[in-house]
Design a protein around this motif. Structure first.
Motif, PDB file in Angstrom:
ATOM      1  N   ILE A  83       0.869  -1.172   0.000  1.00 54.04           N
ATOM      2  CA  ILE A  83       0.000   0.000   0.000  1.00 54.04           C
ATOM      3  C   ILE A  83       0.906   1.222   0.000  1.00 54.04           C
ATOM      4  O   ILE A  83       1.711   1.413   0.917  1.00 54.04           O
ATOM      5  CB  ILE A  83      -0.929  -0.004   1.225  1.00 54.04           C
ATOM      6  CG1 ILE A  83      -1.752  -1.294   1.243  1.00 54.04           C
ATOM      7  CG2 ILE A  83      -1.849   1.223   1.206  1.00 54.04           C
ATOM      8  CD1 ILE A  83      -2.423  -1.584   2.566  1.00 54.04           C
TER       9      ILE A  83
ATOM     10  N   THR B 223      -8.440   2.847  -0.747  1.00 56.73           N
ATOM     11  CA  THR B 223      -8.743   3.987   0.129  1.00 56.73           C
ATOM     12  C   THR B 223      -8.348   3.641   1.547  1.00 56.73           C
ATOM     13  O   THR B 223      -8.722   2.577   2.055  1.00 56.73           O
ATOM     14  CB  THR B 223     -10.260   4.306   0.080  1.00 56.73           C
ATOM     15  OG1 THR B 223     -10.639   4.544  -1.276  1.00 56.73           O
ATOM     16  CG2 THR B 223     -10.592   5.527   0.921  1.00 56.73           C
ATOM     17  N   GLY B 224      -7.595   4.539   2.189  1.00 52.79           N
ATOM     18  CA  GLY B 224      -7.186   4.303   3.575  1.00 52.79           C
ATOM     19  C   GLY B 224      -8.352   4.502   4.528  1.00 52.79           C
ATOM     20  O   GLY B 224      -9.128   5.441   4.375  1.00 52.79           O
ATOM     21  N   GLY B 225      -8.465   3.615   5.483  1.00 57.25           N
ATOM     22  CA  GLY B 225      -9.585   3.672   6.423  1.00 57.25           C
ATOM     23  C   GLY B 225      -9.515   4.852   7.379  1.00 57.25           C
ATOM     24  O   GLY B 225     -10.539   5.326   7.861  1.00 57.25           O
TER      25      GLY B 225
ATOM     26  N   LEU C 280      -7.605   8.054   6.935  1.00 57.58           N
ATOM     27  CA  LEU C 280      -7.696   9.359   6.271  1.00 57.58           C
ATOM     28  C   LEU C 280      -8.854   9.431   5.286  1.00 57.58           C
ATOM     29  O   LEU C 280      -9.242  10.508   4.858  1.00 57.58           O
ATOM     30  CB  LEU C 280      -6.386   9.678   5.540  1.00 57.58           C
ATOM     31  CG  LEU C 280      -5.148   9.867   6.405  1.00 57.58           C
ATOM     32  CD1 LEU C 280      -3.925  10.161   5.531  1.00 57.58           C
ATOM     33  CD2 LEU C 280      -5.361  11.016   7.400  1.00 57.58           C
ATOM     34  N   ARG C 281      -9.380   8.256   4.892  1.00 58.38           N
ATOM     35  CA  ARG C 281     -10.422   8.184   3.851  1.00 58.38           C
ATOM     36  C   ARG C 281      -9.942   8.849   2.570  1.00 58.38           C
ATOM     37  O   ARG C 281     -10.724   9.494   1.864  1.00 58.38           O
ATOM     38  CB  ARG C 281     -11.731   8.843   4.325  1.00 58.38           C
ATOM     39  CG  ARG C 281     -12.248   8.317   5.653  1.00 58.38           C
ATOM     40  CD  ARG C 281     -12.778   6.895   5.503  1.00 58.38           C
ATOM     41  NE  ARG C 281     -12.963   6.275   6.786  1.00 58.38           N
ATOM     42  CZ  ARG C 281     -14.121   6.176   7.426  1.00 58.38           C
ATOM     43  NH1 ARG C 281     -15.206   6.661   6.879  1.00 58.38           N
ATOM     44  NH2 ARG C 281     -14.195   5.581   8.591  1.00 58.38           N
TER      45      ARG C 281
ATOM     46  N   VAL D 235       0.043  13.113  10.354  1.00 59.14           N
ATOM     47  CA  VAL D 235       0.330  11.713  10.084  1.00 59.14           C
ATOM     48  C   VAL D 235       1.476  11.637   9.081  1.00 59.14           C
ATOM     49  O   VAL D 235       1.788  12.606   8.410  1.00 59.14           O
ATOM     50  CB  VAL D 235      -0.895  10.964   9.506  1.00 59.14           C
ATOM     51  CG1 VAL D 235      -2.028  10.928  10.497  1.00 59.14           C
ATOM     52  CG2 VAL D 235      -1.339  11.579   8.188  1.00 59.14           C
ATOM     53  N   THR D 236       2.082  10.466   8.988  1.00 59.36           N
ATOM     54  CA  THR D 236       3.128  10.265   7.990  1.00 59.36           C
ATOM     55  C   THR D 236       2.490   9.949   6.659  1.00 59.36           C
ATOM     56  O   THR D 236       1.690   9.025   6.560  1.00 59.36           O
ATOM     57  CB  THR D 236       4.043   9.094   8.398  1.00 59.36           C
ATOM     58  OG1 THR D 236       4.576   9.371   9.688  1.00 59.36           O
ATOM     59  CG2 THR D 236       5.186   8.921   7.408  1.00 59.36           C
TER      60      THR D 236
ATOM     61  N   THR E 289       3.269   0.328   3.202  1.00 56.79           N
ATOM     62  CA  THR E 289       2.862  -0.739   4.124  1.00 56.79           C
ATOM     63  C   THR E 289       2.822  -2.018   3.296  1.00 56.79           C
ATOM     64  O   THR E 289       2.075  -2.103   2.316  1.00 56.79           O
ATOM     65  CB  THR E 289       1.468  -0.440   4.701  1.00 56.79           C
ATOM     66  OG1 THR E 289       1.517   0.804   5.403  1.00 56.79           O
ATOM     67  CG2 THR E 289       1.026  -1.542   5.656  1.00 56.79           C
TER      68      THR E 289
HETATM   69  P1  2BA Z   1      -4.917   5.210   6.287  1.00 59.93           P
HETATM   70  O1  2BA Z   1      -5.713   4.205   7.030  1.00 59.93           O
HETATM   71  O2  2BA Z   1      -5.665   6.335   5.640  1.00 59.93           O
HETATM   72  O3  2BA Z   1      -3.801   5.780   7.281  1.00 59.93           O
HETATM   73  C1  2BA Z   1      -2.955   6.855   6.905  1.00 59.93           C
HETATM   74  C2  2BA Z   1      -1.969   7.158   8.003  1.00 59.93           C
HETATM   75  O4  2BA Z   1      -2.681   7.639   9.146  1.00 59.93           O
HETATM   76  C3  2BA Z   1      -1.189   5.943   8.495  1.00 59.93           C
HETATM   77  O5  2BA Z   1      -0.037   5.759   7.699  1.00 59.93           O
HETATM   78  C4  2BA Z   1      -0.851   6.337   9.931  1.00 59.93           C
HETATM   79  O6  2BA Z   1       0.267   7.215   9.943  1.00 59.93           O
HETATM   80  C5  2BA Z   1      -2.071   7.139  10.342  1.00 59.93           C
HETATM   81  N1  2BA Z   1      -3.062   6.322  11.045  1.00 59.93           N
HETATM   82  C6  2BA Z   1      -3.747   5.258  10.555  1.00 59.93           C
HETATM   83  N2  2BA Z   1      -4.606   4.764  11.462  1.00 59.93           N
HETATM   84  C7  2BA Z   1      -4.460   5.546  12.542  1.00 59.93           C
HETATM   85  C8  2BA Z   1      -5.093   5.572  13.841  1.00 59.93           C
HETATM   86  N3  2BA Z   1      -6.045   4.672  14.162  1.00 59.93           N
HETATM   87  N4  2BA Z   1      -4.694   6.519  14.731  1.00 59.93           N
HETATM   88  C9  2BA Z   1      -3.738   7.438  14.403  1.00 59.93           C
HETATM   89  N5  2BA Z   1      -3.120   7.485  13.194  1.00 59.93           N
HETATM   90  C10 2BA Z   1      -3.472   6.554  12.283  1.00 59.93           C
HETATM   91  P2  2BA Z   1       0.462   4.269   7.393  1.00 59.93           P
HETATM   92  O7  2BA Z   1       0.522   3.465   8.660  1.00 59.93           O
HETATM   93  O8  2BA Z   1       1.707   4.403   6.599  1.00 59.93           O
HETATM   94  O9  2BA Z   1      -0.659   3.609   6.493  1.00 59.93           O
HETATM   95  C11 2BA Z   1      -0.892   4.028   5.165  1.00 59.93           C
HETATM   96  C12 2BA Z   1      -2.074   3.276   4.590  1.00 59.93           C
HETATM   97  O10 2BA Z   1      -1.730   1.879   4.559  1.00 59.93           O
HETATM   98  C13 2BA Z   1      -3.342   3.340   5.455  1.00 59.93           C
HETATM   99  O11 2BA Z   1      -4.086   4.497   5.123  1.00 59.93           O
HETATM  100  C14 2BA Z   1      -4.046   2.056   5.060  1.00 59.93           C
HETATM  101  O12 2BA Z   1      -4.684   2.218   3.801  1.00 59.93           O
HETATM  102  C15 2BA Z   1      -2.891   1.084   4.865  1.00 59.93           C
HETATM  103  N6  2BA Z   1      -2.580   0.320   6.084  1.00 59.93           N
HETATM  104  C16 2BA Z   1      -1.730   0.668   7.062  1.00 59.93           C
HETATM  105  N7  2BA Z   1      -1.652  -0.300   7.995  1.00 59.93           N
HETATM  106  C17 2BA Z   1      -2.493  -1.278   7.587  1.00 59.93           C
HETATM  107  C18 2BA Z   1      -2.864  -2.546   8.130  1.00 59.93           C
HETATM  108  N8  2BA Z   1      -2.369  -3.019   9.293  1.00 59.93           N
HETATM  109  N9  2BA Z   1      -3.763  -3.303   7.435  1.00 59.93           N
HETATM  110  C19 2BA Z   1      -4.276  -2.849   6.272  1.00 59.93           C
HETATM  111  N10 2BA Z   1      -3.951  -1.677   5.686  1.00 59.93           N
HETATM  112  C20 2BA Z   1      -3.075  -0.889   6.355  1.00 59.93           C
END
Ligand code: 2BA
Length: 110
Positions: A8, A34-36, A38-39, A92-93, A98
């Motif tokens: 991702i 779509t990230g869960g 940031l949407r 956020v980063t 990922t």
């Molecule tokens: P998103 O879910 O839109 O998350 C974007 C960024 O927001 C994440 O970067 C993290 O820095 C932060 N974030 C996510 N959830 C959070 C929370 N509950 N509280 C605080 N901050 C939070 P990344 O970790 O680099 O993740 C980038 C994208 O990769 C995510 O977009 C998601 O689409 C995917 N992703 C990350 N970890 C995942 C996992 N364990 N399983 C499935 N998809 C994952």
């Protein structure tokens, strides 16, 4: 043995990473995702990779993806929607990757 690698990545990095992977001979499928949290749109790359190439594959992604801190407004449909609060900026980063590496039971092209 073939592994299924799901990566991702940020939309902005997608074509640079795909070009680098294709140059190395990897066959890649790009999905719009779509990230869960940031949407916001991101990109998921799917690739069947031989065991011995997984390390190189991940190195290519790592070398081509940017990572930086960013203050991003979370939309009303995002994490704060349940409470009915107005959107607020969170830091956020953005960028980076990922990566999941999965065992594949069978890989076949017919
Ligand atoms: P998103 O879910 O839109 O998350 C974007 C960024 O927001 C994440 O970067 C993290 O820095 C932060 N974030 C996510 N959830 C959070 C929370 N509950 N509280 C605080 N901050 C939070 P990344 O970790 O680099 O993740 C980038 C994208 O990769 C995510 O977009 C998601 O689409 C995917 N992703 C990350 N970890 C995942 C996992 N364990 N399983 C499935 N998809 C994952």
């Amino acid at each position: 043995m073939v592994k299924l690698v799901l990566a991702i990545i940020h939309d902005e990095d997608a074509f640079r990473i795909m070009d680098a992977l294709c140059d190395k001979g990897y066959s890649v499928t790009k999905l719009a995702s779509t990230g869960g949290f940031l949407r916001a749109g991101n990109t998921t790359l799917i690739c069947g990779v031989d065991d011995e190439h997984v390390h190189e594959y991940m190195r290519v992604i790592e070398s081509k993806c940017n990572s930086h801190r960013s203050a991003t407004p979370v939309s009303a449909a995002g994490v704060n929607a349940a409470e009915g609060h107005a959107p607020y900026p969170v830091e956020v980063t953005v960028g980076g990757a990922t990566i999941f590496v999965l065992d594949v039971e069978e890989f076949r092209k017919v």
